[in-house]
Design a protein around this motif. Sequence first.
Motif, PDB file in Angstrom:
ATOM      1  N   THR A  49       1.979  10.440   0.117  1.00 30.86           N
ATOM      2  CA  THR A  49       0.751  11.121   0.535  1.00 30.86           C
ATOM      3  C   THR A  49       0.342  10.012   1.924  1.00 30.86           C
ATOM      4  N   LEU A  50       1.195   9.100   2.265  1.00 31.74           N
ATOM      5  CA  LEU A  50       0.720   8.179   3.434  1.00 31.74           C
ATOM      6  C   LEU A  50       1.909   8.195   4.501  1.00 31.74           C
ATOM      7  N   ALA A 110     -10.746   6.604   2.187  1.00 34.41           N
ATOM      8  CA  ALA A 110     -10.500   6.073   3.651  1.00 34.41           C
ATOM      9  C   ALA A 110      -9.291   5.813   4.153  1.00 34.41           C
ATOM     10  N   LEU A 111      -8.389   5.389   3.014  1.00 32.05           N
ATOM     11  CA  LEU A 111      -6.856   4.823   3.153  1.00 32.05           C
ATOM     12  C   LEU A 111      -6.108   6.087   3.510  1.00 32.05           C
ATOM     13  N   LYS A 112      -6.527   7.226   2.816  1.00 29.82           N
ATOM     14  CA  LYS A 112      -5.758   8.400   3.122  1.00 29.82           C
ATOM     15  C   LYS A 112      -6.199   9.124   4.496  1.00 29.82           C
ATOM     16  N   LEU A 141       0.776  -1.226  -0.056  1.00 33.01           N
ATOM     17  CA  LEU A 141      -0.023  -0.063   0.023  1.00 33.01           C
ATOM     18  C   LEU A 141       0.986   1.326   0.074  1.00 33.01           C
ATOM     19  N   ALA A 160      -7.245   7.329   7.090  1.00 34.72           N
ATOM     20  CA  ALA A 160      -6.876   6.479   8.045  1.00 34.72           C
ATOM     21  C   ALA A 160      -5.198   6.557   8.426  1.00 34.72           C
ATOM     22  N   PHE A 161      -4.637   6.876   7.511  1.00 30.92           N
ATOM     23  CA  PHE A 161      -3.035   7.045   7.689  1.00 30.92           C
ATOM     24  C   PHE A 161      -2.642   8.495   8.253  1.00 30.92           C
ATOM     25  N   ALA A 186     -12.941   4.190  -0.995  1.00 31.89           N
ATOM     26  CA  ALA A 186     -11.414   3.465  -0.427  1.00 31.89           C
ATOM     27  C   ALA A 186     -10.548   4.176  -0.373  1.00 31.89           C
ATOM     28  N   SER A 242       2.532   5.008  -3.227  1.00 34.77           N
ATOM     29  CA  SER A 242       1.231   6.135  -2.502  1.00 34.77           C
ATOM     30  C   SER A 242       2.070   7.701  -2.552  1.00 34.77           C
TER      31      SER A 242
END
Lengths: 494, 494
Positions: free
Chosen positions: A221-222, A469-471, A214, A473-474, A466, A218
């Motif tokens: 951005t994470l 949500a990933l962005k 993941l 979450a991190f 999704a 990226s």
Amino acid sequence: MSLASEPSAGAAGLNESQREAVLAAFAGVLDASGIIGGGSPDAARYLHDWTGDYGGAALAVLRPATVEQVQAVVRLCGEHGVAIVPQGGNTGLVAGAISDGARPAVIVSLERLNRIRRIDAANFTLQADAGVVLQTLKDAAEAENMLFPLALGAQGSCQIGGNVATNAGGINVLRYGMTRDLVLGLEVVLPDGSLWQGMTGLRKDNRGYNLKQLLIGSEGTLGVITGVEVKLFPRPANIETAYLGARSFAEAMALFGLARRVCSDLLTAFEVIGGECIPLAVLSNPATRVPLADEWPVHIVMELACSAAIDGRALLETLLAEAFEAGLLGDGAIAQSRAQAQAFWAIREDLVEGQARRGMHVRTDLSVRLSDVPRLIDQARAYVAADWPGWLPIAYGHAGDGNIHFNVMPPLGLAPERIREEGRRLLQGLYAVARDLGGSFSAEHGVGRSRRDVFLAGLAPNQRAAVRALKAAFDPQGIMNPGCLVPPVTNLDQ
Amino acid sequence: MSLASEPSAGAAGLNESQREAVLAAFAGVLDASGIIGGGSPDAARYLHDWTGDYGGAALAVLRPATVEQVQAVVRLCGEHGVAIVPQGGNTGLVAGAISDGARPAVIVSLERLNRIRRIDAANFTLQADAGVVLQTLKDAAEAENMLFPLALGAQGSCQIGGNVATNAGGINVLRYGMTRDLVLGLEVVLPDGSLWQGMTGLRKDNRGYNLKQLLIGSEGTLGVITGVEVKLFPRPANIETAYLGARSFAEAMALFGLARRVCSDLLTAFEVIGGECIPLAVLSNPATRVPLADEWPVHIVMELACSAAIDGRALLETLLAEAFEAGLLGDGAIAQSRAQAQAFWAIREDLVEGQARRGMHVRTDLSVRLSDVPRLIDQARAYVAADWPGWLPIAYGHAGDGNIHFNVMPPLGLAPERIREEGRRLLQGLYAVARDLGGSFSAEHGVGRSRRDVFLAGLAPNQRAAVRALKAAFDPQGIMNPGCLVPPVTNLDQ
């Protein structure tokens, strides 16, 4: 949103005393050479991408020299609400490593984190800081008689951390995969400043969700990548190169299928060059000599690498004989020396240089199924011919990966602002051709800021959810490379 | 938590009228053969794993026949708060596809979603429903003169969707990678019932976060895989097999490094077998004949696959000559026929069968760096010798991937309950040996329910937070395979 806006102070939203407080905080964790003020001439090369088309301003350019300093910088940015733009060699093509100046931001350059940490020859791996230049890493592998196969035009200045953050491709993907396939271990500073320790040299590891995959690609951005462990390969003893002429892209792709079979997947490159690209190679290098007797609609540069125990030359000869027999090949030459192989490759490299010399143009990085490569090129050419009279399409690229750079040159003499404006519209049409074939607008260059809109427009609602949500979450504060990949969020938006 | 608990009604928390309402709702979207009541004898084989050690109860076993039916089932489960346990061939080793009966749950078997959708020969890909049995998929590829390289003991009954959900490994990872590396496209029903459409046949696609890689290996906790598109390879024309004897695991690993070089990475398998395993092969098959003149501490089964244009036999002979020269090899034989090659492989297969025949034992699936394989085995043997007198360790596995099955047989005659109890403690010690070498307790079998505790215990706080955040982002209700990988949550917990 225009990304090519005029530099602001790089501290939008901060008043003078806040600005001073932030800089003082950075000065508390970095040495003097670790901070370049955003207004300093020394900062300029970090503030714009290499094309000059994209850039802005930043509060400062920070150059941490240790992983701990990266962590400290990230923590301070979180506390002060300052955005972080991680930057490797700044060679990207999608404006992923610049600050647009819209909010207070720092560029965090990894260039001082530049040690090779360890080579584990028996494990066929190498551990390095994120800021190690790709060529340096390749040289370190070679010194151990090993190969790190990632190979790109920018390898003399791009950094391995940036390669991983953008999942870089290049000419050897065919055999060795994308950067994603070459990374075993990863060490990342997360947006809260904690260190995500995934620096493993394991080839098989099925412990839960694959966060590593993941984080790869990226685009900063994470988190900020600080270290990697990559796979090495035995350094090939023999490299054989052929330059071939084919009647069509369909024929070239059929040849590729045959080549995979005959050569047992020892091919390392299968590059196609539309005949229309040759004048660009000549423009860059007037001494260009194509090693084919006639003119051919499609040229192919093919390379095979193997151990000393395999006769690579014989393998290529077998392939060419079978291809002629099957009517898949017009003409071809196998390089008789390293110099001749380099001359073959020079044509492929010079055409890229020639494009730049001719001037501004529309660039793409499309991918489709291998079975759709001829269709992609046919349809894109038909689109340009029908809707864009006077514009000149050229097609070349990594055909063995289904990745075609279908670029379009504007009519000579067209004003730059019209090239920009019309080019943007033309580009949308090329994206539509790829999309309608189930293809991608971004095979290897990523999304960054310049392709964010087309990226988001192409997502189904559940995919968009999704991604968000990933962005979230991190990076709940939205401080990591805001505006890259996903629209910027600020604390106020939440 | 004991997973081997007695079956409950499989409807814990539902009263009779709720239970009937749920079943009626399923009957509204599935045909009669799509629903097996949880108490029916026909349900039994879905409710326990193949070892019989793990299992429980479910409200029903659902067998949707279309992707739309999977979506409808998932939506209904969400509405009724019923947990979903996706199940492929139910051949997993970590209790990942069973319901423990602790809350209302259904098993969703993908077995009726079993069509090969498409072979795109020019793209070297195959699209299939998730429920296609691996062997069926391999046969379909072979019929087109292609190879799908995933190869496991369970290939006659495991399903491709389960392979993807668990990122299955097997004996050909060395050359072709894990399942993760073989998947280009994925189609997944998310916990909200929407279809995540990632069914692409693209080899290069850098559009944002790689959700596909996150879903692969997520063990049914983030969604239900309904379709995949996998890479195919040219079917090798020549397969050459050798059976070798080495003085130590260190020597075997040095030989592996040499083999990679000499054979240009055309090796497809490099399996090691500790000499102590041979009696188990004999136990399973008394006709076992080891093709070596003397007894050797380490046996190696090595395989190489190549096209007709490469002389694979000569390549192996060159390797063995160089290895003898370098003192890396004791003895060895190259198979002179397919039958002989099968006899070599039978030793590797029979030892696994012999283990089962001897009775209950402690099984592991450890991985370490290739450079640490000898150390892993030495330290694990020393641990068993020191702390577990009478227990018999055996070591074999995919040494070329750093993946060793270090298993331990209990003293003959030890009572089953003592084997279980002591085995659990012994296992912790083996995990500690791998962990202290930076290795993994799960190279290829996954986490499931049986390894969840060791998984969670090994995570740093920021890793644990990331795992939880991902699960919550995709499955806020906690209905997807609860208790697998992460501790179960219920609506009440939130």
